[in-house]
Design an enzyme around this catalytic site. Structure first.
Site, mmCIF file in Angstrom:
data_model
loop_
_atom_site.group_PDB
_atom_site.id
_atom_site.type_symbol
_atom_site.label_atom_id
_atom_site.label_comp_id
_atom_site.label_asym_id
_atom_site.label_seq_id
_atom_site.Cartn_x
_atom_site.Cartn_y
_atom_site.Cartn_z
ATOM 1 N N TYR B 37 28.690 -30.308 6.686
ATOM 2 C CA TYR B 37 29.147 -31.101 7.827
ATOM 3 C C TYR B 37 29.421 -30.213 9.022
ATOM 4 O O TYR B 37 29.935 -29.095 8.885
ATOM 5 C CB TYR B 37 30.473 -31.792 7.500
ATOM 6 C CG TYR B 37 30.384 -32.902 6.504
ATOM 7 C CD1 TYR B 37 29.507 -33.958 6.688
ATOM 8 C CD2 TYR B 37 31.198 -32.899 5.382
ATOM 9 C CE1 TYR B 37 29.450 -34.988 5.769
ATOM 10 C CE2 TYR B 37 31.146 -33.922 4.462
ATOM 11 C CZ TYR B 37 30.268 -34.966 4.657
ATOM 12 O OH TYR B 37 30.223 -35.978 3.764
ATOM 13 N N HIS B 193 37.189 -43.283 8.181
ATOM 14 C CA HIS B 193 36.564 -42.082 7.628
ATOM 15 C C HIS B 193 37.322 -41.506 6.430
ATOM 16 O O HIS B 193 36.912 -40.474 5.884
ATOM 17 C CB HIS B 193 36.433 -40.997 8.700
ATOM 18 C CG HIS B 193 35.275 -41.216 9.620
ATOM 19 N ND1 HIS B 193 35.413 -41.395 10.967
ATOM 20 C CD2 HIS B 193 33.941 -41.301 9.363
ATOM 21 C CE1 HIS B 193 34.224 -41.574 11.513
ATOM 22 N NE2 HIS B 193 33.311 -41.530 10.572
ATOM 23 N N ARG B 223 23.531 -37.746 17.145
ATOM 24 C CA ARG B 223 23.483 -36.840 16.009
ATOM 25 C C ARG B 223 22.689 -37.529 14.897
ATOM 26 O O ARG B 223 22.431 -38.725 14.963
ATOM 27 C CB ARG B 223 24.887 -36.490 15.506
ATOM 28 C CG ARG B 223 25.603 -37.655 14.852
ATOM 29 C CD ARG B 223 27.017 -37.272 14.428
ATOM 30 N NE ARG B 223 27.040 -36.488 13.215
ATOM 31 C CZ ARG B 223 27.344 -36.954 11.995
ATOM 32 N NH1 ARG B 223 27.642 -38.246 11.843
ATOM 33 N NH2 ARG B 223 27.367 -36.181 10.945
ATOM 34 N N ASN B 225 22.559 -38.254 10.668
ATOM 35 C CA ASN B 225 23.283 -38.224 9.405
ATOM 36 C C ASN B 225 22.296 -38.685 8.330
ATOM 37 O O ASN B 225 21.248 -39.252 8.643
ATOM 38 C CB ASN B 225 24.508 -39.141 9.474
ATOM 39 C CG ASN B 225 25.469 -38.869 8.341
ATOM 40 O OD1 ASN B 225 25.409 -37.834 7.683
ATOM 41 N ND2 ASN B 225 26.359 -39.815 8.096
ATOM 42 N N GLU B 265 20.038 -41.545 9.460
ATOM 43 C CA GLU B 265 20.597 -42.355 10.540
ATOM 44 C C GLU B 265 20.549 -41.571 11.834
ATOM 45 O O GLU B 265 21.074 -40.456 11.911
ATOM 46 C CB GLU B 265 22.062 -42.687 10.241
ATOM 47 C CG GLU B 265 22.235 -43.620 9.065
ATOM 48 C CD GLU B 265 23.699 -43.815 8.688
ATOM 49 O OE1 GLU B 265 23.968 -44.677 7.841
ATOM 50 O OE2 GLU B 265 24.579 -43.088 9.227
ATOM 51 N N TYR B 316 29.545 -38.168 -3.191
ATOM 52 C CA TYR B 316 29.887 -39.093 -2.102
ATOM 53 C C TYR B 316 28.652 -39.847 -1.634
ATOM 54 O O TYR B 316 28.703 -41.043 -1.354
ATOM 55 C CB TYR B 316 30.513 -38.319 -0.943
ATOM 56 C CG TYR B 316 30.717 -39.163 0.281
ATOM 57 C CD1 TYR B 316 31.620 -40.225 0.276
ATOM 58 C CD2 TYR B 316 30.001 -38.907 1.449
ATOM 59 C CE1 TYR B 316 31.786 -41.020 1.404
ATOM 60 C CE2 TYR B 316 30.165 -39.690 2.572
ATOM 61 C CZ TYR B 316 31.058 -40.745 2.546
ATOM 62 O OH TYR B 316 31.221 -41.528 3.659
ATOM 63 N N LYS B 317 27.521 -39.146 -1.562
ATOM 64 C CA LYS B 317 26.298 -39.783 -1.095
ATOM 65 C C LYS B 317 25.608 -40.576 -2.215
ATOM 66 O O LYS B 317 24.573 -41.192 -1.987
ATOM 67 C CB LYS B 317 25.352 -38.737 -0.495
ATOM 68 C CG LYS B 317 25.881 -38.180 0.847
ATOM 69 C CD LYS B 317 25.009 -37.101 1.427
ATOM 70 C CE LYS B 317 25.593 -36.485 2.695
ATOM 71 N NZ LYS B 317 25.549 -37.367 3.881
#
Lengths: 320, 355
Positions: B37, B193, B223, B225, B265, B316-317
């Site tokens: 990140y 978040h 950005r 993601n 994204e 998490y993903k």
């Protein structure tokens, strides 16, 4: 690049309102439309004054939906560093200037059931745009506007003429004063308070509202600080590897810009946080004047807001 | 150029396909051979010709099919589109931003004719020709945000700005990577978040919020993601997890190249002028592993990124269980050669796979 996007404009009207305040109207040089904005926004006006470039923030007071022109009102400050004097004395009809895109640090909270505006002197200007915005949507608002005297009451006639029930005027020279405790006590739930004026007025409204039990989030204020003159000092900029001199009449931010250091900024008045800079080393004392850093940060010796704050002492090294 | 719109599905038979052009312009999200990140924000002011960065709102071959999928999601679950009462002005801001941008950027597809408050909007691909009064909701079939985002690819989170924070107070969310507008509505930036691992400790969100609060009119930012999706599903929502979660168990060494998709994204951020709100368009691009592997650089890099990714992030993903299978597949496309910096595929200059 620092600051907001720029627009080339032409001065198309100059109207002296009274002994202290003059209104300026700007239209795009290319004849196009200006961006719409939200009530409470300001623009930063760039003025070439000989070798120096002055960057002064002024609240937009025109109708936010009117894209043909922006208007601002400038109060002459004879004791200031000369920005407002330059506007009054040197800017002429037809002059071409650069202004920034609108930036809003004093936005309406659109959840409010009612908007209670408290203005002091030239602090009336952001409310003029906010009132026009609210009128379009039949918003519920009330204005309490304090001026020194009828002669210096900018826009009083316009306000009381159009909004006889909403606009309340108080003249200092007639010993009229806002009865704040009573005013706050009578507000419906969901009211938001907005105050713009001298520092003393802002502090008074915030302290009174807090003492009366109002939530902090329901009190909004805007005070643009003009950088104050002070003793000259020297700064070492570690990243740019430069030692620069900050003169008596310029801010640390202005000195960096003069030396060609690209330092970030938006409001230039200690409010937005954009120019926050890390202190690497120092021996001396800071003169913090911003609203951005909290007390602990002010006393930590680790941060400075170069748009309004200064330094007195032997060594100051910044991460810039 | 005229876009040929695909007739395809993102559910059931999954007939979604990327053309060669779509693969070449796919926003591969890794600019180097590893990932962590960061506040990886840049100005959103165009980009290479025909890239997904070129226009303010990218329109591509999937436009009509994505809009059809959105309409279906909304018909099944109207709560995917919500706007708290104080966000209507921001909805008009968004309608204006999209109509002005699309009509200027794609004049052959969209037209906007303004005569004072009377606006005529022509969307040729969707066959829409509507005249309405700006700022008068009664003249549109939906609220302004819903009206325009039923005609624009990608999700849209419309964030109110107050108290030095951002608030998820409106949105059109039907192509999301496992988060729910109905759950997050009214939350602030830190609240919505909260589930993200590692980033809080790194101070990412404090810095990201500071950046976003200062996004100014006329100076949008962007950005990338990413995450992983099995089958080209747009609607990977928590509401429908029972339908799509199970599909993650259907991967085999034989079908992974076709079934496993990298989901990227393109997130952009625009200050909305009349409301001072912030709009956060989240545009989803899908590409199968086998299509990605046609670019030797992407093959090499994707293997290295997934191999070295911390397990917290893979969890998490949502692909930790399939990570061994992915690595087995991807390793075949990594010959150990160096990769050039940046996200673009460099088809012309990157050496072919030497394996």
């Amino acid at each position: 690049m620092s600051g907001a996007e720029k627009i080339a404009v032409k001065v198309t009207d100059i109207v002296p309102l009274n002994e202290l305040v003059t209104r300026f109207k700007f239209e795009r040089v290319d004849g196009g439309l200006l961006p719409t904005f939200s009530g409470g926004a300001h623009t930063v006006v760039e003025l070439r004054d000989g070798a120096i470039t002055r960057l002064n923030p002024y609240s937009l007071m025109s109708d936010p939906m009117d894209q043909r022109a922006y208007t601002i009102s400038v109060r002459r400050d004879d004791a200031g560093r000369g920005g407002s004097l330059f506007m009054h004395n040197n800017v002429r009809l037809g002059d071409e200037l650069t202004i920034s895109y609108p930036v809003n640090l004093f936005s309406l909270d659109l959840r409010a059931k009612k908007h209670l505006f408290i203005a002091g002197g030239i602090g009336i200007t952001p409310f003029l745009a906010q009132i026009k915005q609210l009128e379009l949507f039949n918003g519920n608002w009330e204005l309490h506007y304090s001026c020194r005297s009828p002669d210096l009451g900018s826009y009083v006639d316009e306000l009381t003429g159009r909004h006889p029930n909403e606009a309340h005027i108080y003249y200092d020279d007639q010993k009229q004063a806002i009865d704040l405790v009573r005013l706050l006590d009578g507000q419906p739930l969901g009211t938001h308070v907005y105050v713009c004026g001298p520092k003393g007025m802002i502090d008074w409204v915030r302290a009174t509202a807090a003492a009366e039990g109002w939530p902090r989030e329901a009190i909004h204020y805007e005070e643009f600080l003009a950088p104050k003159p002070g003793k000259p000092f020297e700064v070492k900029l570690a990243v740019s590897n430069k030692v620069i001199h900050v003169g008596e009449d310029e801010s640390l931010l202005e000195a960096m810009e003069r030396e060609g250091v690209d330092a970030p900024y938006l409001c230039r008045g200690g409010a937005c946080g954009q120019c926050e800079t890390d202190v690497i080393d120092y021996a001396g004392k800071f003169i913090h004047r911003d609203h951005w850093l909290d007390e602990a940060e002010h006393s930590s010796g680790k941060k400075i807001m170069p748009c309004v704050s200064r330094f007195e002492g032997k060594t100051l090294v910044l991460d810039r | 150029m005229t876009i040929q719109f695909n007739d395809e599905t993102f559910r059931d038979d999954y007939s979604f396909r990327n053309s060669d052009r779509a693969i070449r312009r796919f926003p591969f999200p890794f600019h180097e051979d590893s990932y962590m990140y960061s506040v990886n924000m840049e100005q959103h002011r165009g980009g290479p010709k025909d890239s997904i960065y070129e226009k303010r709102f990218d329109v591509d071959e999937h436009y009509l099919s994505e809009m059809r999928d959105r309409a279906q999601v909304l018909a099944d679950d109207p709560l995917r589109c919500q706007s708290l009462p104080h966000m209507t002005l921001a909805g008009w801001d968004l309608l204006e931003l999209i109509m002005v941008s699309k009509s200027e950027d794609y004049p052959d597809l969209f037209e906007l004719h303004r005569d004072g408050d009377t606006w005529r909007w022509i969307n040729k691909p969707m066959g829409i020709d509507d005249t309405f009064t700006f700022l008068d909701e009664a003249t549109l079939p939906y609220g302004p945000m819903e009206y325009i985002t039923r005609q624009a690819q990608g999700d849209f989170a419309v964030l109110d700005q107050r108290d030095d924070n951002l608030w998820m107070d409106a949105g059109m969310i039907t192509t999301q990577a496992d988060w729910s507008l109905d759950f997050d509505i009214g939350m602030n930036f830190f609240e919505w978040h909260a589930p993200v691992p590692l980033a809080h400790e790194k101070g990412i969100f404090v810095r990201a919020l500071k950046f976003l609060l200062n996004i100014q009119q006329g100076a949008p930012a962007r950005r990338l993601n990413w995450t992983m999706t099995v089958n080209p599903l747009l609607d990977t929502s928590p509401e429908n997890y029972h339908k799509w979660g199970i599909q993650k168990t259907t991967l085999t060494p034989e079908n992974i190249g076709a079934k496993q998709h990298l989901r990227v994204e393109l997130q952009t951020f625009f200050r909305l002028p009349r409301s001072n709100a912030l709009v956060f368009p989240i545009r989803c691009y899908l590409c199968s592993f086998q299509d990605l592997m046609t670019a030797p650089k992407w093959g090499r890099r994707l293997h290295r990124v997934i191999r070295d990714l911390p397990d917290e992030l893979a969890t998490y993903k949502g692909f930790i269980d399939n990570k061994p299978l992915m690595l087995e597949y991807l390793s075949k496309f990594d010959d150990g050669l160096p990769t050039s910096p940046g996200i673009w595929p460099e088809f012309e200059t990157e050496p072919p796979l030497a394996k």
